[in-house]
Design a protein around this motif. Structure first.
Motif, short mmCIF file in Angstrom:
data_model
loop_
_atom_site.label_atom_id
_atom_site.label_comp_id
_atom_site.label_asym_id
_atom_site.label_seq_id
_atom_site.Cartn_x
_atom_site.Cartn_y
_atom_site.Cartn_z
N LEU A 8 71.50 148.05 41.65
CA LEU A 8 71.65 149.13 42.41
C LEU A 8 70.82 150.30 42.01
CD1 LEU A 8 75.45 149.08 43.33
CD2 LEU A 8 73.55 148.14 44.77
N GLU A 9 70.70 150.53 40.57
CA GLU A 9 69.87 151.63 40.22
C GLU A 9 68.46 151.65 40.54
OE1 GLU A 9 72.24 152.93 36.25
OE2 GLU A 9 70.81 151.59 36.02
N ARG A 10 67.76 150.44 40.72
CA ARG A 10 66.50 150.05 41.27
C ARG A 10 66.20 149.60 42.65
NH1 ARG A 10 64.63 147.30 35.66
NH2 ARG A 10 67.01 146.53 35.83
N SER A 11 67.38 149.84 43.54
CA SER A 11 67.28 149.51 44.90
C SER A 11 67.23 150.87 45.73
CB SER A 11 68.19 148.70 45.08
OG SER A 11 68.26 147.32 44.50
N LEU A 31 70.16 153.54 45.37
CA LEU A 31 71.64 152.94 45.90
C LEU A 31 72.79 153.33 44.95
CD1 LEU A 31 70.80 149.63 47.51
CD2 LEU A 31 71.02 151.92 48.58
N SER A 32 72.58 153.40 43.62
CA SER A 32 73.73 153.61 42.72
C SER A 32 74.21 155.11 42.77
CB SER A 32 73.02 153.56 41.23
OG SER A 32 71.95 154.67 41.09
N GLU A 33 73.55 155.92 43.74
CA GLU A 33 73.98 157.42 43.80
C GLU A 33 75.02 157.49 45.15
OE1 GLU A 33 70.74 160.10 44.19
OE2 GLU A 33 70.01 159.60 42.17
N LEU A 34 74.99 156.16 45.87
CA LEU A 34 75.99 156.17 46.80
C LEU A 34 77.48 155.51 46.54
CD1 LEU A 34 73.07 155.07 49.71
CD2 LEU A 34 73.69 157.56 48.82
#
Length: 293
Positions: free
Chosen positions: A48-51, A7-10
């Motif tokens: 978010l990095e691990r979702s 999710l951190s990429e969005l």
């Protein structure tokens, strides 16, 4: 083809929209505006990095959100929300998402993973059981629509000394444990408070709660999260009642609730029911154990 992105990429707005889409039509309304969604990330320490965002042929199809903590040196995780967009339900996407999340937990060296599911959501519970989770308790959301102003509910004769503080101070109790119910841990209760209960100089109990006020400073709501007596104390029920009353502030006019109370904590459930609380919703608490190295 099913693919995943952290999710951190969005952009955060896109993550929020995916959350709302995935929970569309859910049995409890979990949708929220962007500002509340951002606040929830902070309040629940969601990572978010691990979702994960799930895509089917490039189309957004689902979401999994996770939190992580160290508990006595062990890495533990909580699934803070898994949902599938309406167009992709019933197609095996949930199993793929949970298996992908399982791989993520293993990569992170997770020792135990927890999640909650509404007790009537049989399909979700079956899904979680199919990937190794088991039910270990029921969690009660209790509300009180009655007044706590009667003489029976006054606390004047208690033998205890009750001291209020910040929620984090409860962790100083020798018998405090982070617990398996993530959102009722002191670290999760932002702007929360505690009640420390002493008999003489001995700490014999504590409670965790939170008050909400309107813009004019008027008390609107009180939520009880935890209420514990010291193990082996001779009259645990007296400690629990005194603590609950101190948190619930008899005489004040406001909404009162108790959140994710373990059904197995029967002494506390009995005390709350005697004070007029009744269960309004029930969840199951589930856990999966990992052999982390």
């Amino acid at each position: 083809m099913i693919t995943y992105k952290p999710l951190s990429e969005l952009p955060i707005r896109e993550v929020s929209e995916l959350w709302n889409l995935s929970f569309e039509g859910y049995m409890v309304n979990a949708s929220m505006p962007l500002d509340r969604f951002i606040a929830r990330i902070g309040n629940d320490a969601l990572c978010l990095e691990r979702s994960l965002a799930c895509y089917v042929d490039g189309v957004p199809a689902g979401i999994v959100m996770n939190s992580f903590r160290l508990d006595r040196g062990e890495s533990i995780a909580r699934n803070g929300g898994t949902a599938i967009a309406p167009d992709f339900r019933g197609k095996g996407i949930g199993k793929s998402m949970m298996e992908k999340n399982d791989d993520l937990y293993k990569e992170q060296g997770v020792r135990r993973a927890y999640l909650e599911a509404i007790s009537t959501n049989a399909a979700a519970i079956r899904l979680y059981e199919s990937v190794g989770y088991e039910i270990i308790d029921r969690l009660l959301i209790m509300t009180n629509d009655q007044s706590l102003e009667t003489q029976d509910h006054q606390n004047a004769s208690t033998p205890f000394t009750l001291v209020r503080g910040l929620a984090a101070e409860a962790a100083s109790a020798d018998f405090y444990r982070s617990g398996e119910v993530w959102q009722t841990d002191a670290a999760s209760i932002k702007d929360g408070e505690c009640v420390l209960v002493y008999e003489g100089k001995e700490l014999v109990g504590y409670g965790l709660f939170k008050r909400a006020f309107d813009a004019a400073g008027r008390l609107q709501a009180i939520t009880l999260f935890r209420c514990e007596a010291a193990p082996g104390y001779r009259d645990a029920q007296a400690v629990l009642k005194a603590t609950a009353l101190e948190m619930m502030q008899p005489g004040s006019t406001c909404k009162r609730s108790a959140f994710n109370i373990r059904a197995s904590h029967k002494e506390l459930v009995d005390v709350l029911e005697a004070l007029g609380f009744a269960s309004s919703m029930e969840q199951v608490l589930m856990v999966r154990e990992y052999n982390a190295t």
